[in-house]
Write a protein that holds these residues in place. Structure first.
Motif, PDB file in Angstrom:
ATOM      1  N   LEU A 206       0.644  -1.888   0.074  1.00 17.25           N
ATOM      2  CA  LEU A 206      -0.086  -0.179   0.212  1.00 17.25           C
ATOM      3  C   LEU A 206       0.819   1.322   0.262  1.00 17.25           C
ATOM      4  O   LEU A 206       1.939   1.604   0.758  1.00 17.25           O
ATOM      5  N   GLY A 207       0.396   2.079  -0.462  1.00 12.77           N
ATOM      6  CA  GLY A 207       0.652   3.592  -0.329  1.00 12.77           C
ATOM      7  C   GLY A 207       1.519   4.152  -1.844  1.00 12.77           C
ATOM      8  O   GLY A 207       0.681   3.764  -2.600  1.00 12.77           O
ATOM      9  N   PRO A 208       1.825   5.020  -2.588  1.00 14.34           N
ATOM     10  CA  PRO A 208       1.875   5.904  -2.925  1.00 14.34           C
ATOM     11  C   PRO A 208       2.636   5.346  -4.278  1.00 14.34           C
ATOM     12  O   PRO A 208       2.589   6.030  -5.477  1.00 14.34           O
ATOM     13  N   PHE A 209       4.055   3.993  -3.557  1.00 13.26           N
ATOM     14  CA  PHE A 209       4.861   3.692  -5.165  1.00 13.26           C
ATOM     15  C   PHE A 209       4.034   3.199  -5.690  1.00 13.26           C
ATOM     16  O   PHE A 209       4.016   3.033  -6.601  1.00 13.26           O
ATOM     17  N   ALA A 210       3.350   2.323  -4.956  1.00 14.17           N
ATOM     18  CA  ALA A 210       2.168   1.493  -6.129  1.00 14.17           C
ATOM     19  C   ALA A 210       1.489   2.351  -6.686  1.00 14.17           C
ATOM     20  O   ALA A 210       1.500   2.319  -8.522  1.00 14.17           O
ATOM     21  N   GLY A 211       0.956   3.428  -6.937  1.00 10.40           N
ATOM     22  CA  GLY A 211      -0.529   4.675  -7.706  1.00 10.40           C
ATOM     23  C   GLY A 211       0.842   5.030  -7.940  1.00 10.40           C
ATOM     24  O   GLY A 211       1.022   5.189  -9.735  1.00 10.40           O
ATOM     25  N   THR A 212       2.473   5.389  -7.911  1.00 12.96           N
ATOM     26  CA  THR A 212       3.602   5.605  -9.123  1.00 12.96           C
ATOM     27  C   THR A 212       3.467   4.816  -9.882  1.00 12.96           C
ATOM     28  O   THR A 212       4.261   5.508 -11.485  1.00 12.96           O
ATOM     29  N   LEU A 213       4.146   3.838  -9.913  1.00 16.27           N
ATOM     30  CA  LEU A 213       4.200   2.657 -10.693  1.00 16.27           C
ATOM     31  C   LEU A 213       3.081   2.181 -11.406  1.00 16.27           C
ATOM     32  O   LEU A 213       2.583   2.163 -12.742  1.00 16.27           O
TER      33      LEU A 213
END
Length: 254
Positions: free
Chosen positions: A127-134
């Protein structure tokens, strides 16, 4: 007369398709205005006002907005870099086999929606922004790569060929003969996709990818409508500001 009959046929076909779709989906549109439905909708809409303007919540929303902005910006930047690299292959600069493989990869990347990529990346990266960025980077790379490749294919080859004939290497010929002709168009495409990615980054939080979307999901799940209204207003404000900035930059580049 023939054209009128053909037009009437298509109108009837479209009408029959719409009726069949309503019947298949079992949509109960009259139910929206029957009984106390309107009163319930008014009550639910009224629960969003006034938006929560407490300093502590506004601070959380501000952090979420910055996180959403960062997700969209970094994701778009990574997508532009990957798309530019793949566009060279997709435009046939390195042969027919590389062109076919690159186009297949670009089609695969953009055919999967951002929400699906986000769900997969949450499983892979947490969970978190890293997943959204990818998620944004992968989908947008497919879109930008195809657009970049089409721009390369439509660019005149005479400047690059002249440099090659004068003794310049392949890299120098591309940088000084081809890139100046496509760079403004590439930047315009990238800015336009950044506008779209701002909106998508605000939604990806619903699958745990961080940002304002995650705040909105949490507040709606806890029936905190006034706090959700603040998040929605922050989304609207951020999208309007980014749209205005992007339009101004595109005018300057044009």
């Amino acid at each position: 007369m023939k054209r009128r009959v053909e037009g009437l046929f298509w109108l009837l076909l479209i009408g029959a398709t719409v009726v069949a779709a309503f019947s298949y989906l079992q949509l109960d549109l009259p139910g929206l205005v029957q009984g106390d439905s309107l009163a319930q909708m008014r009550s639910y809409a009224g629960s969003f006002f006034p938006p929560d303007s407490s300093p502590g919540w506004l601070q959380q929303v501000g952090r979420g907005a910055l996180e959403t902005l960062a997700i969209s910006a970094i994701g778009t930047l990574l997508a532009a870099l990957l798309g530019a690299a793949l566009s060279l292959l997709a435009a046939g600069r390195l042969g027919a086999v590389a062109r076919a493989v690159a186009r297949l990869l670009l089609n695969a990347l953009r055919s999967v929606p951002e929400l699906v990529w986000a769900a997969l990346m949450v499983l892979a990266a947490g969970l978190g922004p890293f997943a959204g960025t990818l998620a944004i980077a992968l989908h947008t790379a497919g879109v930008l790569g195809r657009l970049f490749a089409e721009a390369l294919e439509n660019t005149p080859t005479e400047p690059a060929n002249a440099l090659r004939e004068a003794g310049a290497g392949a890299l120098a010929a591309f940088c000084y003969g081809t890139l100046p002709g496509v760079l403004p168009q590439w930047l315009s495409y990238t800015l336009y996709r950044w506008e779209n990615n701002i909106r998508m980054a605000a939604v990806l939080g619903f699958v745990g990818a961080g940002g304002l979307g995650q705040l909105l999901y949490v507040t709606l799940s806890l029936f905190q409508q006034s706090r959700a209204a603040t998040v929605i207003l922050a989304m609207l404000l951020m999208v309007l500001l980014v749209d205005a900035l992007s339009a101004w930059l595109r005018r300057r580049l044009g």
